[in-house]
Design an enzyme around this catalytic site. Sequence first.
Site, PDB file in Angstrom:
ATOM      1  N   SER A 100       0.831  -1.205   0.000  1.00 29.21           N
ATOM      2  CA  SER A 100       0.000   0.000   0.000  1.00 29.21           C
ATOM      3  C   SER A 100       0.869   1.259   0.000  1.00 29.21           C
ATOM      4  CB  SER A 100      -0.876  -0.006   1.258  1.00 29.21           C
ATOM      5  OG  SER A 100      -1.482   1.254   1.445  1.00 29.21           O
ATOM      6  N   TYR A 134      -1.722   5.824  -4.539  1.00 31.65           N
ATOM      7  CA  TYR A 134      -2.711   6.898  -4.410  1.00 31.65           C
ATOM      8  C   TYR A 134      -2.095   8.134  -5.035  1.00 31.65           C
ATOM      9  CZ  TYR A 134      -5.870   4.517  -1.176  1.00 31.65           C
ATOM     10  OH  TYR A 134      -6.788   3.667  -0.620  1.00 31.65           O
ATOM     11  N   THR A 152      -5.055   3.000  -7.620  1.00 33.89           N
ATOM     12  CA  THR A 152      -6.404   2.988  -7.028  1.00 33.89           C
ATOM     13  C   THR A 152      -7.215   4.138  -7.613  1.00 33.89           C
ATOM     14  OG1 THR A 152      -5.666   1.923  -5.001  1.00 33.89           O
ATOM     15  CG2 THR A 152      -7.689   3.206  -4.859  1.00 33.89           C
ATOM     16  N   LYS A 185      -7.046  -0.288 -10.577  1.00 32.25           N
ATOM     17  CA  LYS A 185      -7.691  -1.022  -9.483  1.00 32.25           C
ATOM     18  C   LYS A 185      -8.934  -0.264  -9.008  1.00 32.25           C
ATOM     19  CE  LYS A 185      -6.790  -2.587  -4.735  1.00 32.25           C
ATOM     20  NZ  LYS A 185      -7.573  -1.641  -3.941  1.00 32.25           N
ATOM     21  N   HIS A 200     -12.797  -1.933  -3.296  1.00 35.45           N
ATOM     22  CA  HIS A 200     -11.978  -1.428  -2.185  1.00 35.45           C
ATOM     23  C   HIS A 200     -12.403  -2.096  -0.869  1.00 35.45           C
ATOM     24  CE1 HIS A 200      -9.441   2.377  -1.299  1.00 35.45           C
ATOM     25  NE2 HIS A 200      -9.432   1.688  -0.189  1.00 35.45           N
TER      26      HIS A 200
HETATM   27  C1  GLV Z   1      -6.993   2.329   2.703  1.00 39.53           C
HETATM   28  O1  GLV Z   1      -6.701   2.243   1.545  1.00 39.53           O
HETATM   29  C2  GLV Z   1      -8.340   2.329   3.179  1.00 39.53           C
HETATM   30  O2  GLV Z   1      -9.233   2.252   2.336  1.00 39.53           O
HETATM   31  O3  GLV Z   1      -8.558   2.409   4.377  1.00 39.53           O
END
Ligand code: GLV
Length: 371
Positions: free
Chosen positions: A110, A133, A159, A234, A258
Site C-alpha cells: 500500500s 494513491y 487505485t 484497481k 476497495h
Molecule cells: C486504505 O486504503 C483504506 O481504504 O482504508
Amino acid sequence: MVNIEEITNVTEYEELAKQRLPKMAFDYYASGAEDQWTLKENRTAFERIRFRPRILVDVTNVDMTTTVLGFKISMPIMVAPTAFQRMAHPEGELATARAVSSHGTIMTLSSWATSSVEEVASTGPGIRFFQLYVYKDRNVVAQLVRRAEKAGFKAIALTVDTPRLGRRESDIKNRFVLPGHLTLKNFDGLDLGKMDKSQDSGLATYVAGQIDRSLSWKDVKWLKTITSLPILVKGVITAEDAHIAVEAGAAGIIVSNHGARQLDYVPATISALEEVVQAAAGRVPVFLDGGVRRGTDALKALALGAAGVFIGRPVVFSLAVHGETGVRKVLQMLRDEFEIAMALAGCTKVSEINRSHVETDIDRIRIAARL
Ligand code: GLV
C-alpha cells in the site's frame, strides 16, 4: 494465544484478531462503508455461485502455477494492498513480504504502508507490486513511483475509486488516527507521513487534504509518461470503465470495490467480474479482490474469467494474531483449499478452469427462461 495448528480456515482469524487488537485498529481493518451492504454482499455473492465439476479426470497432479504480467507464481492467489500493517503487528509489511515471498506469490504494498518501499525490498527477493494513491502534489507521486521502481517493484496498482474516503462509521465514531509511534512511512521526509486527529476519521481528513479529487483518465496517461512499469487500474466494476481502461493503456484491471470501504451498494466484485472480463475481451488480464476467503472462491473467480485474485483482510487479521507465521498459514490454507477444489472440479491446470465449471444466478434464470 491460540495454537496455530487448531486454525483450519482463514475466517477464524477475524475473531481472533478482534480479541487481540485495540478496538480502533480492528474496526479500521474490518469495517466497510455506511450500511456495509456491499461488505456482506462481497461474501454472499460467492455463496450463490455453484460448481459444475467434471468427474473421472486424472487429478494425480494438480498444477496451480500461473503467470501474471509475465511473472510465474505458485498459485493465482496474491496479496492485496492493505494500509498500516504495523498497527496489526510490530513487523507489519516486512512480515507480510517475507511470508508472501516464501509462498512464491505476489504482494501489493500500500502507498499508506507503515514500512517504506525500500524497507520492504530489503526483506529479500520477491515479486511485488506497488499500490498508488495520487496526491495533489504530483512531485510527491513522481518521486514515490521512482522509488518503487528503484526498489524493484514490478507494477503499479493505481487505485481509482478513492477521490474521497468512504464513510466508515466506526472510524468516524472512534476518531480513527494512526497510533503515535507509526507513520505513513513512504511519505516521511515529504512531510506527509503524519495523520492528525480530527473530528472525523483522521484518515478521511488526510485524504481530503492530500489526495487529488480531480484524478481522471488523462492521469493514467500521465502516469505512463513517468514510469515504464505496467499499470493495473484497481477499482473498475463496470464494462464501460473496462473499455476506457484498456484504451488508456492499462496493462490489467483489478475488479475491486476497495473491500466495500468506498461506495456502499455497489455489487460484489464477483458479480461485476464477468461484465468486465467480457469488455476486456482478452486484451488485458482481469483480476479480482473482495471477499475471497476460500480456495473455492478463487476457483469461482477464475471460472468467471479472472486471471487471479487478491486477498486483503485475511492477511492483516492473521498478521495480528500470528505475525509472519500467520500470513504463511493463511496462504497455505488457501493454497490447500484451491488445490483440492481444482482436483474435485476436474481441473489439473489453471488454464483448464473455465466458464463451464460454474453456474450463476443468471445462468439459472437463462435456463429457466428456455424451459
Ligand atoms: C486504505 O486504503 C483504506 O481504504 O482504508
